[in-house]
Each structure stands twice: as C-alpha cells, then as structure tokens.
Scaffold this active site. Structure first.
Site, PDB file in Angstrom:
ATOM      1  N   HIS A  53       0.828  -1.205   0.000  1.00 13.33           N
ATOM      2  CA  HIS A  53       0.000   0.000   0.000  1.00 13.33           C
ATOM      3  C   HIS A  53       0.862   1.254   0.000  1.00 13.33           C
ATOM      4  O   HIS A  53       2.069   1.211   0.268  1.00 13.33           O
ATOM      5  CB  HIS A  53      -0.919   0.029   1.231  1.00 13.33           C
ATOM      6  CG  HIS A  53      -0.159   0.207   2.523  1.00 13.33           C
ATOM      7  ND1 HIS A  53       0.550  -0.809   3.109  1.00 13.33           N
ATOM      8  CD2 HIS A  53       0.001   1.282   3.326  1.00 13.33           C
ATOM      9  CE1 HIS A  53       1.117  -0.370   4.226  1.00 13.33           C
ATOM     10  NE2 HIS A  53       0.804   0.909   4.379  1.00 13.33           N
ATOM     11  N   ARG A  79       5.572   6.868  13.038  1.00 16.25           N
ATOM     12  CA  ARG A  79       5.524   7.478  11.703  1.00 16.25           C
ATOM     13  C   ARG A  79       5.026   8.913  11.751  1.00 16.25           C
ATOM     14  O   ARG A  79       4.018   9.215  12.409  1.00 16.25           O
ATOM     15  CB  ARG A  79       4.586   6.651  10.818  1.00 16.25           C
ATOM     16  CG  ARG A  79       4.697   7.001   9.339  1.00 16.25           C
ATOM     17  CD  ARG A  79       3.768   6.143   8.514  1.00 16.25           C
ATOM     18  NE  ARG A  79       2.454   6.735   8.426  1.00 16.25           N
ATOM     19  CZ  ARG A  79       1.335   6.065   8.106  1.00 16.25           C
ATOM     20  NH1 ARG A  79       1.390   4.768   7.865  1.00 16.25           N
ATOM     21  NH2 ARG A  79       0.179   6.692   8.039  1.00 16.25           N
ATOM     22  N   ASP A 123       0.519   5.270   1.743  1.00 16.00           N
ATOM     23  CA  ASP A 123      -0.191   5.761   2.927  1.00 16.00           C
ATOM     24  C   ASP A 123      -1.281   6.790   2.598  1.00 16.00           C
ATOM     25  O   ASP A 123      -1.071   7.680   1.769  1.00 16.00           O
ATOM     26  CB  ASP A 123       0.807   6.380   3.914  1.00 16.00           C
ATOM     27  CG  ASP A 123       1.722   5.311   4.517  1.00 16.00           C
ATOM     28  OD1 ASP A 123       1.251   4.169   4.712  1.00 16.00           O
ATOM     29  OD2 ASP A 123       2.905   5.614   4.775  1.00 16.00           O
ATOM     30  N   HIS A 151       4.636   0.041   0.024  1.00 12.04           N
ATOM     31  CA  HIS A 151       5.456  -0.676   0.999  1.00 12.04           C
ATOM     32  C   HIS A 151       4.674  -1.793   1.664  1.00 12.04           C
ATOM     33  O   HIS A 151       3.433  -1.818   1.619  1.00 12.04           O
ATOM     34  CB  HIS A 151       6.056   0.283   2.033  1.00 12.04           C
ATOM     35  CG  HIS A 151       5.056   1.144   2.715  1.00 12.04           C
ATOM     36  ND1 HIS A 151       4.466   2.249   2.133  1.00 12.04           N
ATOM     37  CD2 HIS A 151       4.510   1.061   3.960  1.00 12.04           C
ATOM     38  CE1 HIS A 151       3.633   2.808   2.969  1.00 12.04           C
ATOM     39  NE2 HIS A 151       3.627   2.097   4.094  1.00 12.04           N
TER      40      HIS A 151
HETATM   41  C1  SIN Z   1       3.456   1.639   7.414  1.00 12.47           C
HETATM   42  O1  SIN Z   1       2.776   0.903   6.713  1.00 12.47           O
HETATM   43  O2  SIN Z   1       3.374   2.866   7.344  1.00 12.47           O
HETATM   44  C2  SIN Z   1       4.430   1.051   8.407  1.00 12.47           C
HETATM   45  C3  SIN Z   1       5.424   0.146   7.790  1.00 12.47           C
HETATM   46  C4  SIN Z   1       6.168  -0.665   8.811  1.00 12.47           C
HETATM   47  O3  SIN Z   1       5.623  -0.966   9.892  1.00 12.47           O
HETATM   48  O4  SIN Z   1       7.304  -1.044   8.534  1.00 12.47           O
END
Ligand code: SIN
Length: 271
Positions: A97, A262, A99, A247
């Site tokens: 996905h 994040r 974000d 990601h």
């Molecule tokens: C995310 O999807 O923003 C987090 C990715 C992660 O936990 O490595």
C-alpha cells in the site's frame, strides 16, 4: 551535495542509504541534497538518528504540512502514528500500500523511525510504482489511461470502529477517486496508484474487469525486480515517497515486539 553526505543506492531503481547527516540538524544545502536524493531513489534510509519526538516532527515539517491521522493509534504527539506489535497484540501492515490514499490530498511521504526492533525479522519492503508501471508495457498503458479507482479508509480502519462511529466518520471522510496511474508532481514519472488496502474497485468498469486490473497491478508491484528491503535497527529512519512507491511490513517476528513511529507529510491531489 551537503558536506559529508554519502548516498549508497540499494538497487538501480529504488532505495538508498544516506550517511553523514544528522536529521535533527539539516541546513538548507543538505536539505536540497536530500530532496534530490529523495526524488532520485524514492526511499531513503538513515541509521543512528537519535531524534526527540519534536525533532522527528520538525524534520517532517520541512517537507510540508503533517497529517493528523483520524484512525491510527496516536503516539507521543498527535502528528505521530505509533505502530506497535506485541506477543498479545500482533500487528503488521502486511499489504502492499501507499499511505493515506483515502484522502483527497494523500500523503507526499512518510518518515518512519524504529523504536523497538525484533532480534530477527520485521523488515519492511518498498516497491517502485513507476518501474512497476513501466514494465507493464504499451498495451496495459493504453488500457489504464484515464481510469480512476475508489479509495476508502473503511476497508482497513472500519473494523476498529462501532457502527455509529463508522457512520460519523463516513460523513467526514467520503470515498475518494484517484487516477489508477498517477503522474508524479515533481518528476513527471507515471506510476501505479492502486493498492489492495484502500481501493475498493476501479470506477466505471464491470466488477470482473476491475478485479482483473487490480490483480494485474498488484502483481506488478509484487515483482521483486522493482523492490528493495530494509533491515531495521533501533533509531533507523526510512523516508519514502508515497506518490511513487508502495510498501509492505513483514509479519515474521512473533512473539517478539516491534514498535515504529511514523510522521506523515501531506501531499497534493493526484492527477
Ligand atoms: C506503514 O505501513 O506505514 C508502516 C510500515 C512498517 O511498519 O514497517
């Protein structure tokens, strides 16, 4: 380039490890060099960044206004999304996905800092959505031209809410429609902009055609030839461009704990 900055690409298309910089103290020359590297490599990795919460937020603000996520778990400040996985409550964003694509103005980029890293596993993978698009070839490019898709937060976050909360949130956050192929506002490159986490369907086509398109685009993103993978250490930071990457967080470390934080920078309306 900023004095002492080193940039070591992980692959030819995506990812670079950056050294010689303290993200708590980025001067304008270094910022410009980081900006160029961000556009060139799409995801930048930094080690040993002992930032305070405020410095993490401040670094995010250099790139734009910050997202206050209405559904995610809040960390040490409203601008921080905390993603935590424990033995009792395991969680990983193990879907390809980008974000916040369910916003009219989705994210420009995310800055993720590792707080607690499991002894093994817990890596994150990124895919270059432009390289994935390029590899689809002319026939698919023609087919995708002009299509839009529906993005809905409910797919992921709905299950955390009561019926009443869902209805109230729906009013505030309606379904949005974005191009299936997005043009990067800074580089002009075209990239896949559908993902299984938030996209419910491709607009104005039959359900089976929508499914065929989404499946093909997901497969393109899942190609290891357009990906890089990062092994976290405490205080590693990854800064990725949500406009041209997707990601996937691996879920391979249970029962160990993994905690990441994040900061999400708001971008513009995709076209
Ligand atoms: C995310 O999807 O923003 C987090 C990715 C992660 O936990 O490595």
């Amino acid at each position: 380039m900023g004095d002492g900055l080193t940039i070591q690409p992980l692959t030819a298309c995506i990812g670079a490890e950056v050294g010689g910089v303290d993200l708590a103290d980025v001067d304008d020359v270094t910022f410009d060099a980081l900006h160029k590297a961000f556009l060139d490599h799409k995801v930048l990795f930094f080690r040993d960044q002992h930032l305070s919460v405020e410095e993490h937020i401040e670094f995010g603000r250099r790139w734009g206004e910050l997202e206050i996520h209405p559904f995610a778990r809040e960390g040490a400040a409203p601008e921080i999304v905390q993603i935590e996985s424990t033995a009792d409550q395991p969680y990983a964003a193990s879907n390809w996905h980008s974000d916040v694509t369910w916003r009219e103005c989705p994210s420009l980029g995310s800055i993720l800092r590792a707080r607690v890293v499991p002894p093994a596993g817990g890596d994150t993978l990124w895919a270059d959505a432009c390289a994935a698009y390029d590899r689809l070839g002319d026939e698919w490019h023609d087919r995708l031209d002009g299509l839009t898709a529906s993005h809905d937060w409910l797919k992921v976050f709905g299950r955390r809410l009561s019926e009443e909360e869902r209805e109230a949130s729906r009013e505030q956050h309606p379904v949005v429609h974005h191009p299936v192929v997005r043009t990067h506002p800074e580089t002009g490159a075209k990239g896949i902009y559908t993902n299984r986490s938030f996209v419910t369907h491709v607009d104005d086509v039959e359900a089976d055609e929508s499914e065929e398109i989404l499946e093909r685009l997901e497969r393109a993103i899942m190609d290891p030839n357009v990906q890089c993978r990062f092994r976290w250490q405490t205080d590693s930071i990854a800064f990725w461009d949500n406009r041209c990457t997707q990601h996937f967080a691996t879920n391979d470390f249970w029962p160990e704990t993994r905690i990441v934080e994040r900061v999400t920078v708001i971008g513009d309306t995709p076209y």
